[in-house]
Scaffold this active site. Structure first.
Site, mmCIF file in Angstrom:
data_model
loop_
_atom_site.group_PDB
_atom_site.id
_atom_site.type_symbol
_atom_site.label_atom_id
_atom_site.label_comp_id
_atom_site.label_asym_id
_atom_site.label_seq_id
_atom_site.Cartn_x
_atom_site.Cartn_y
_atom_site.Cartn_z
ATOM 1 N N GLY A 1 0.796 -1.208 0.000
ATOM 2 C CA GLY A 1 0.000 0.000 0.000
ATOM 3 C C GLY A 1 0.830 1.261 0.000
ATOM 4 N N LEU B 1 1.091 5.802 11.687
ATOM 5 C CA LEU B 1 2.241 6.589 12.124
ATOM 6 C C LEU B 1 2.421 7.836 11.258
ATOM 7 C CD1 LEU B 1 4.741 7.085 13.829
ATOM 8 C CD2 LEU B 1 5.990 5.466 12.392
ATOM 9 N N THR B 2 2.349 7.675 9.943
ATOM 10 C CA THR B 2 2.568 8.831 9.072
ATOM 11 C C THR B 2 1.326 9.718 8.970
ATOM 12 O OG1 THR B 2 2.037 7.460 7.129
ATOM 13 C CG2 THR B 2 4.367 7.712 7.733
ATOM 14 N N GLU C 1 -1.102 -12.750 -1.395
ATOM 15 C CA GLU C 1 -0.273 -11.974 -0.478
ATOM 16 C C GLU C 1 0.022 -12.713 0.822
ATOM 17 O OE1 GLU C 1 -0.251 -7.554 1.663
ATOM 18 O OE2 GLU C 1 -1.946 -8.182 0.417
#
Length: 271
Positions: free
Chosen positions: A12, A129-130, A74
């Site tokens: 992502g 976090l970002t 995945e």
């Protein structure tokens, strides 16, 4: 120099590759602003390649760069890569473990001994976090947020058990969190970043510890791009994992589990 097999994990946030060159596995990664350059580089050094691709943006890679690419599920790729890396590090066969893959979000798998069952997860991860970090500190640059957290103190932001009791007779460890961000007003950016990383780690280990008990395993293997260069998150996860009586393992190159697992879909490596 033309490469051998190639595994691509189009996640992502980051695009990660594992490729075989001269009998060895090498790794590279990039954000999506530079992803086209990296993929075109792969085409240049290995024009006949038919890589194995996994991740949420795997179809984009196949459509625009490698029409003959093989798509790999995945979860299968992540578990395979983690098992290979763990066995390589311990130089022996390993039993079952919980794999906690912290990418944009977090997925938790019961892995090892041929198993790959996703048994839990959380929306908290690198994206938190970002994204939330940007709202709290004004920057979404991963390295800057980690640097802030490294010198910040969550005690200036979180309400701790000892803050409520204060007399040393707390029924729980006084340093445990009573409420995340309950003291947040007026805090420094560094302290907010530290509290954010702590909240992510706390949530992950609380979920993981319950799943470990239910699965009867005591080894927690941590992987994923959010751990790369993130000593505050690693240290916090390690401390909390140990506090629950579990064994934390942090894989070298753990951010490349998906890419390595995709590469291995074509057969065993010579490395």
């Amino acid at each position: 120099m033309e490469t051998g097999r190639i595994g691509i994990d189009a996640g992502g946030t980051l695009l990660k590759i594992a490729y075989e060159e001269s009998g060895r596995i090498k790794y590279r990664k990039t954000g999506y602003k530079e992803a086209k350059e990296l993929l075109n580089w792969l085409k240049l050094i290995s024009p006949a390649a038919s890589p194995s691709v996994t991740g949420g943006r795997a179809s984009w890679v196949k459509e625009h760069f490698f029409p003959n690419a093989r798509l790999v599920p995945e979860f299968e790729a992540v578990c395979t890569g983690a098992a290979i890396l763990r066995q390589k590090e311990e130089n022996t066969s390993v039993g079952q473990f919980l794999l906690v893959n912290i990418g944009t979000g977090t997925s938790i798998f019961l892995a090892g001994e041929g198993k790959c069952d996703r048994i839990g997860g959380s929306g908290l991860g690198g994206g938190t976090l970002t994204g939330l970090g940007s709202l709290l500190t004004g920057t979404d640059v991963f390295s800057e947020l980690v640097g802030m957290a490294a010198v910040g103190s969550r005690q200036q932001v979180d309400l701790l058990v000892k803050d409520i009791y204060g007399g040393g007779d707390e029924p729980l460890n006084g340093d445990m969190t009573a409420a995340n961000f309950a003291k947040g007003n007026g805090s420094r950016k560094e302290d907010l970043a530290a509290a954010l990383i702590n909240m992510i780690a706390e949530t992950i280990i609380l979920l993981t510890s319950q799943l470990a008990m239910a699965s009867n395993v005591d080894t927690i293997v941590y992987a994923g791009s959010t751990l790369a260069g993130n000593a505050p998150l690693k240290d916090t996860l390690s401390a909390y994992t140990g506090a629950f009586g579990l064994n934390p393992v942090f894989l070298a190159n753990g951010e490349y589990c998906g890419a390595l697992g995709a590469l291995m879909a074509d057969g065993p490596t010579r490395n």
